[in-house]
Design a protein around this motif. Structure first.
Motif, PDB file in Angstrom:
ATOM      1  N   SER A 181     -53.121   1.905 -43.525  1.00 38.36           N
ATOM      2  CA  SER A 181     -53.614   2.571 -42.310  1.00 38.36           C
ATOM      3  C   SER A 181     -54.788   1.809 -41.700  1.00 38.36           C
ATOM      4  CB  SER A 181     -54.088   3.994 -42.659  1.00 38.36           C
ATOM      5  OG  SER A 181     -53.028   4.751 -43.198  1.00 38.36           O
ATOM      6  N   ASP A 182     -54.936   1.914 -40.393  1.00 36.50           N
ATOM      7  CA  ASP A 182     -56.105   1.355 -39.726  1.00 36.50           C
ATOM      8  C   ASP A 182     -57.284   2.325 -39.784  1.00 36.50           C
ATOM      9  OD1 ASP A 182     -54.925  -1.105 -38.904  1.00 36.50           O
ATOM     10  OD2 ASP A 182     -53.795   0.026 -37.402  1.00 36.50           O
ATOM     11  N   TYR A 183     -56.962   3.622 -39.738  1.00 30.66           N
ATOM     12  CA  TYR A 183     -58.015   4.625 -39.843  1.00 30.66           C
ATOM     13  C   TYR A 183     -57.615   5.658 -40.882  1.00 30.66           C
ATOM     14  CZ  TYR A 183     -58.969   2.791 -35.162  1.00 30.66           C
ATOM     15  OH  TYR A 183     -59.203   1.974 -34.107  1.00 30.66           O
ATOM     16  N   VAL A 184     -58.581   6.017 -41.710  1.00 27.90           N
ATOM     17  CA  VAL A 184     -58.352   7.113 -42.641  1.00 27.90           C
ATOM     18  C   VAL A 184     -59.472   8.128 -42.432  1.00 27.90           C
ATOM     19  CG1 VAL A 184     -58.200   7.812 -45.057  1.00 27.90           C
ATOM     20  CG2 VAL A 184     -57.239   5.606 -44.335  1.00 27.90           C
ATOM     21  N   VAL A 185     -59.116   9.350 -42.142  1.00 28.07           N
ATOM     22  CA  VAL A 185     -60.134  10.391 -41.955  1.00 28.07           C
ATOM     23  C   VAL A 185     -60.001  11.405 -43.069  1.00 28.07           C
ATOM     24  CG1 VAL A 185     -60.211  10.141 -39.445  1.00 28.07           C
ATOM     25  CG2 VAL A 185     -58.669  11.819 -40.484  1.00 28.07           C
ATOM     26  N   GLU A 186     -61.092  12.098 -43.298  1.00 30.92           N
ATOM     27  CA  GLU A 186     -61.105  13.110 -44.342  1.00 30.92           C
ATOM     28  C   GLU A 186     -61.821  14.334 -43.784  1.00 30.92           C
ATOM     29  OE1 GLU A 186     -62.512  11.542 -47.987  1.00 30.92           O
ATOM     30  OE2 GLU A 186     -61.911  13.317 -49.130  1.00 30.92           O
TER      31      GLU A 186
END
Lengths: 766, 166
Positions: A181-186
Motif C-alpha cells: 500500500s502507499d498509505y496505511v491508516v489506523e
C-alpha cells in the motif's frame, strides 16, 4: 421477446391500490391490540430495578390473593423453556441481567388489576456489579453474566445459517497488502449509540392452549411461520399454531417475539385461559429491541490510485444481556462489508459480547449497517490521504457481476446480479455530486454560521435470496385465485404485490386474486419478508406455485379441446387454444365445478444476486448552535423491474426512519452507566423526525432486468437505512472540517469538535 | 359515590354510559381511547404510546383534533366525537375524499398511524379549505410515522385539495 413481455404487463409496474388500503383508512385493519378472545386475561411483567442482581427472596402471596388475579409466576414455577442463540434465556431466572429484566409475571382480569398486583410482590435482591462496556466486559475481573459464556463472550456459530456460518472475514494476507500500500491508516470508530427502531405499534402476543401440547399464538410478527418454528424448539417440541395480525411496523424487531410468547404462554398454561402480553411504550423502549453496539478498530491500506489493498481490525459487538440473532447479524455483516468494498486481503475478527443492558436483536440493516457505520469513517481516513473522491471509490470498489465474496453460510459466492454503476452514476448526476464535492474536510458552501457539506454511502446485501419460501396457489372453478403463503403485512405492501405477480402469471383480473390469512396452520413454510427477500424469494415461490397450478389447469382442460396442454393457454378465467382465442372454455367447464387446481412452489436459498443502494446527503451545520439540518437526501438504486411504484418509493423513504439516517444526528438510547437505566425511554426524550423537518428527498431508481426473476425484479427495501449514517457523518465532517468517530452528532458533540464547548460527561455510550 | 350517566355522541350515535367502578361501567380513570376501543369497540383509534407523544390516537372532539389517550372519558359528557369509523358515508360506505386520497396516494406503509393522521388533516381542512404545505406539516407535526410515509401523506393531502379545487 422480453420487451413484449414487459409491454403486456397489466399490473406490475402500475399503480394499483393496496388490497388492504380500504381497511387501513377505515381503521378496520386489525393490529394485535385489536384482537380480543373470549375470556382473555391481561398479562404484565414485573421488571428489575437493578442492572445485575440475584433474587434472594420473592414473596407473591399478597399478589396471589388480589381479586381478579389468575396467575402469578416467578423463576421458581415457570416452565423450562429456553430462547436465545445458543439457548440461554429462560422464561424467568433467579438472576436478573439488566434494568428491566423480567422478575415475575401476572395475569389478571384487567390491566389495572395486573398492574396493582405487580406492586404487591415483595422482592429482595442482592445487587451484583454490572458491566456495560464491551472491552471492560472481556477483562478477567469483569462481572460474569452467564456461567456458560466465560469472559462474557458469545460463541459466533449460527447453526440455522449452516454448519460453517461466517464468523470472520479472512482472505489473502493483510501484511502483504499493507506492504504494497502507499498509505496505511489506523483508527477507531464507534457506532454504539444503540438507537431503538421503535415501530409505532408496541409488541404484543396472545397465547392460548388448545391442549397440553398445542399452543396457538397471535402476534404482530413479521414472520408467523418462522415464529412457530422458533417456539416449537424453544418450548420442548410442542405444536404451535402461529397467526399474524396486521403488523404496525417491525423493521426486523417483530420477526421473533419469543419472549412475549413465553410470558403469555406460561401464564395461559396456569390460568387455563388466553393471555395477552402487550408492552407499554416504556417497555418497548427499555426492554425490547435495540440496535447492536458496534466498534471497529483497525487498519486500511490503499494505493495512490485508490485501489484498496488490505483491511484488518477488530470488530467489537455489544449484544446487551442476550443474543437471539446477533451471530447471524455478525455473519451477514461480515458478508456485507465485502460487498461494499472489494479488497484482496482481509482480516476482520468479530467479538460478540454480553453486557448488563437491554438486548440488541434483529433490526433492519442486520449487522452490515452496524459494521459499515463503524468501518467507513476509518476507511475514509485512507481516502483522505490519497485524496480520492468517495463516490468514485465506492462506485469502483463495490462488488460487480462476476466478483466473489464469502456469504453468511461460509461459502464463496460469485455475483450474477446486475451492475449498479449506472444507477450510482445517474444518482451522482441528479444530486450534483461533482459540483458539491470540494474535497475532504471541505465545505460545499459557507454562509455566515451555516456551513453545508455532502457525503455518500453505499450498502449491498446478498440476503435478497436468503432462506426458504413455500406457497400454494389454488385456482377455483369460479375463476378466482387463492394464494397460500404465510406472509404477513408489515408495511411493505408485499401481500398486495404478490397478488400482482400472480394476476400477471395467470392473466386474471387483480381483484380475483387474494391471500389466505397469515396462519401457520393454513399455509406452508415461509421464512418471512426480511432482508429485501419479499419480491425475489417469496415472489418466486408464489409465482412457481401459480405456474404449477396453471399447468394442472391446462392438463385437465386438454381433453375438452382434444389437444395437449402445450397448445393451451389461459386468460380471464378461460382456457383457450393458442392462436385461436375464440375457442375457449371457462375454468369451470374445463375442469368441472367440483375441482380446484392446487399448485406448489418453493424457493431455495441463493446468495448470488446482491442488491445495492447508494445514498447521497447534503447537510447544513450551524457552527454557533451545533445543530445539523439534513437538507437533501437522494437514493440511487436499480430494482430490475418495479412491481409497485408507491410501495417502492415508501420503502426508499424509509431511509430516514427505523434507526437509519437519523442515528447519525440524534437517535440514541442514553444509558446511565451508574444505574444501568436508559434515561430516554419515552418519545419526547428519544428524538424523532417530524413533518416539519423533512429534507428534500429524491430517488433515482433504474430498471435493468434481473434475469433470475420471472418479472426481472429484485427487492431493495431493507437496505435503504444502511448507507445513510456514515454518509451523514462524512457530510458533517466536510461541512465543518472536523473528523468524527462516533454517533450521533448531537449539537454538543459538534460544538466540542469546533472547540466551542467543553467536553462533558453527559453521555456514556458503552 | 352516586352513580351517574354521561352521554357521548360518537360518529352521530348517542351513547349513554354509566360511570362507576363495576366492570361494565366507565371508570373515572378511563381514557377516551380506552372507552372507544374497549367499551364501544371502535378499534380504529390506535394507541401507539398511551402517553400523548405519538399522535396515533387522535380523534375529533367538537371538530378539534384531540389525543384520546390523554383525555378522560368523563370529561367528554355531551361532546360530539368523530373517530376514523365516522368518516365514511354511513349509508353507502363510500369513503371520505380524504380517505380516498390516502388510498390513491398509497399514503401509508404499516398503516397504524393512518387513522390519526387522517383525522388531524380533516380538522385542518374543516377550518382552512386551502392550506399551504407548511400548514399541513404543522397540523401533522405531532404524528409519529416510523415507516416514513410522510411524503406520500403530503401527496394525498395535495391530491384532495386539488380535487376540491376542480
Amino acid at each position: 421477446m422480453q420487451d413484449e413481455l414487459q409491454e403486456a404487463l397489466k399490473f406490475i409496474g402500475k399503480e394499483t391500490p393496496r388490497k388492504d388500503a380500504g381497511d387501513i383508512v377505515r381503521g378496520k385493519a386489525n393490529f394485535i391490540d385489536d384482537i380480543k378472545l373470549s375470556g382473555m386475561l391481561h398479562g404484565r411483567v414485573l421488571r428489575s430495578p437493578y442492572p445485575h442482581a440475584l433474587i434472594e427472596t420473592i414473596d407473591v402471596s399478597r399478589a396471589e390473593v388480589l381479586e381478579g388475579v389468575k396467575a402469578v409466576l416467578t423463576y421458581e414455577n415457570v416452565p423450562n423453556w429456553k430462547g436465545g442463540l445458543p439457548p440461554h434465556v429462560g422464561v424467568l431466572d433467579r438472576k436478573v441481567r439488566f434494568v428491566g429484566d423480567a422478575v415475575a409475571l401476572i395475569a389478571a382480569e384487567s390491566e389495572e388489576i395486573a398492574e396493582e398486583a405487580l406492586e404487591l410482590i415483595d422482592v429482595h435482591y442482592k445487587a451484583l456489579p454490572a458491566v456495560y462496556d464491551t472491552e471492560e466486559a472481556m477483562k478477567e475481573q469483569a462481572p460474569q453474566l452467564y456461567s456458560e459464556f466465560p469472559g462474557n463472550v458469545f460463541p459466533l456459530a449460527c447453526p440455522w445459517m449452516g454448519p460453517d456460518s461466517l464468523q470472520e472475514v479472512v482472505i489473502g494476507d493483510v501484511e502483504e497488502g499493507f506492504a504494497e500500500s502507499d498509505y496505511v491508516v489506523e483508527g477507531t470508530c464507534a457506532y454504539d449509540n444503540i438507537p431503538n427502531p421503535l415501530p409505532i405499534e408496541p409488541p404484543g402476543v396472545i397465547a392460548n392452549w388448545e391442549g397440553p401440547e398445542d399452543l396457538t399464538v397471535w402476534s404482530s410478527t413479521q414472520s408467523p411461520y418462522f415464529l412457530k418454528v422458533i417456539l416449537h424448539y424453544a418450548m420442548g417440541r410442542i405444536n404451535v399454531r402461529s397467526i399474524a395480525s396486521h403488523c404496525g411496523g417491525s423493521f426486523g424487531t417483530k420477526v421473533a417475539p419469543w419472549q412475549l410468547a413465553f410470558y403469555a404462554a406460561a401464564l395461559a398454561k396456569v390460568a387455563r385461559r388466553p393471555v395477552r402480553i402487550s408492552y407499554s411504550k416504556e417497555e418497548h423502549f427499555a426492554a425490547y429491541t435495540l440496535r447492536l453496539g458496534s466498534r471497529f478498530s483497525g487498519k486500511v491500506g490503499i494505493k495512490k490510485d485508490g485501489t484498496i489493498m488490505a483491511v484488518a481490525g477488530d470488530w467489537l459487538i455489544n449484544a446487551g444481556y442476550c443474543s437471539d440473532a446477533a451471530q447471524g447479524m455478525v455473519a451477514v455483516g461480515c458478508g456485507e462489508v465485502q460487498l461494499m468494498v472489494r479488497s484482496p486481503n482481509w482480516n476482520i475478527k468479530p467479538k460478540l459480547v454480553c453486557t448488563n443492558r437491554n438486548a440488541s436483536k434483529m433490526v433492519r440493516g442486520y449487522g452490515g449497517q452496524e459494521l459499515e457505520a463503524a468501518f467507513i469513517p476509518v476507511l475514509t481516513m485512507a481516502l483522505e490521504k490519497a485524496d480520492i473522491d468517495p463516490f468514485d471509490f465506492f462506485k469502483q470498489n463495490y462488488v460487480k457481476p462476476g466478483d466473489g465474496y464469502y456469504w453468511r453460510d461460509g461459502n464463496w459466492w460469485v455475483s450474477r446480479g446486475i451492475n449498479y454503476e449506472k444507477a450510482m452514476q445517474e444518482g451522482a448526476k441528479a444530486f450534483g455530486w461533482k459540483e458539491k464535492w470540494k474535497g475532504w474536510l471541505q465545505p460545499t458552501s459557507i454562509d455566515g454560521n451555516i456551513r453545508t457539506g455532502v457525503g455518500v454511502g453505499v450498502h449491498g446485501n446478498a440476503d435478497v435470496g436468503e432462506d426458504v419460501s413455500e406457497a400454494y396457489v389454488r385456482l377455483d372453478p369460479d375463476g378466482t385465485v387463492l394464494i397460500y403463503s404465510c406472509l404477513s403485512e408489515h408495511g411493505t405492501g408485499q401481500r398486495s404485490s404478490v397478488c400482482k405477480m400472480v394476476a400477471e402469471t395467470l392473466k386474471v383480473p387483480l381483484e380475483r386474486v387474494s391471500l389466505a390469512p397469515p396462519d401457520s396452520e393454513v399455509n406452508p413454510y415461509e421464512f418471512g419478508p426480511v432482508g429485501s427477500r419479499g419480491t425475489y424469494a417469496i415472489g418466486a415461490a408464489i409465482i412457481r406455485a401459480a405456474e404449477d397450478a396453471r399447468q394442472k389447469l391446462l392438463a385437465l382442460s386438454a381433453p375438452y379441446f382434444n389437444s395437449t396442454p402445450e397448445d393451451l393457454d389461459t386468460k380471464d378465467g378461460f382456457v383457450f387454444l393458442k392462436g385461436e382465442e375464440d375457442k375457449k372454455v371457462s375454468w369451470k367447464r374445463g375442469v368441472g365445478f367440483d375441482r380446484t387446481c392446487l399448485g406448489y412452489g418453493r424457493f431455495e436459498p441463493d446468495f448470488s444476486v446482491p442488491n445495492f443502494a447508494m445514498v447521497f446527503v447534503e447537510v447544513a451545520v450551524d457552527t454557533e448552535t451545533g445543530k445539523i439540518e439534513v437538507k437533501r437526501v437522494l437514493t440511487a438504486t436499480d430494482v430490475g423491474k418495479i412491481i409497485d411504484p408507491q410501495s417502492l418509493q415508501n420503502q426508499l423513504h424509509g431511509c430516514l426512519g427505523s434507526a437509519g439516517l437519523d442515528t447519525a444526528i440524534y437517535e440514541e438510547s442514553v444509558l446511565d452507566t451508574k444505574t444501568g437505566r436508559i434515561l430516554n425511554s419515552n418519545m419526547i426524550d428519544f428524538k424523532w423526525r417530524t413533518f416539519l423537518e423533512l429534507p428534500v428527498f429524491d430517488s433515482v431508481t433504474l430498471e435493468t432486468p434481473v434475469q433470475t426473476h420471472r418479472f426481472q425484479s429484485v427487492g431493495v427495501g431493507e437496505i435503504m437505512t444502511s448507507p445513510a449514517p456514515p454518509a451523514v457523518l462524512m457530510a458533517v465532517s466536510n461541512a465543518i472540517g472536523k473528523r468524527f468517530n462516533r454517533y450521533p452528532l448531537t449539537p454538543d458533540i459538534v460544538l466540542e469538535a469546533l472547540g466551542k464547548c467543553q467536553k462533558t460527561e453527559v453521555r456514556s455510550r458503552k | 359515590m352516586p352513580e351517574r350517566f354521561i352521554t357521548l355522541f360518537v360518529n352521530g350515535e348517542q351513547y349513554n354510559l354509566e360511570v362507576g367502578e363495576r366492570p361494565w361501567m366507565v371508570r373515572t380513570s378511563h381514557t377516551l381511547a380506552y372507552t372507544l376501543r374497549e367499551s364501544l369497540e371502535l378499534t380504529g383509534t390506535k394507541v401507539g404510546c398511551n402517553k400523548g407523544e405519538c399522535g396515533s390516537c387522535t380523534v375529533l372532539i367538537e371538530g378539534k383534533p384531540v389525543l384520546s389517550c390523554l383525555t378522560l372519558t368523563v370529561e367528554c359528557d355531551q361532546k360530539k366525537i368523530i373517530t376514523i369509523e365516522g368518516l365514511e358515508d354511513p349509508q353507502t360506505g363510500e369513503l371520505d375524499p380524504l380517505q380516498q386520497a390516502f388510498v390513491q396516494s398509497g399514503a401509508f406503509q404499516c398503516g397504524f398511524c393512518t387513522p390519526g393522521m387522517i383525522l388531524s388533516v380533516k380538522a385542518l381542512l374543516d377550518v382552512n379549505a386551502a392550506p399551504v404545505e407548511e400548514d399541513v406539516k404543522e397540523a401533522l407535526s405531532g404524528h409519529y410515522c416510523r415507516c416514513i410515509s410522510h411524503y406520500h401523506v403530503l401527496d394525498a393531502v395535495s391530491r384532495v385539495l386539488k380535487k376540491a379545487g376542480e
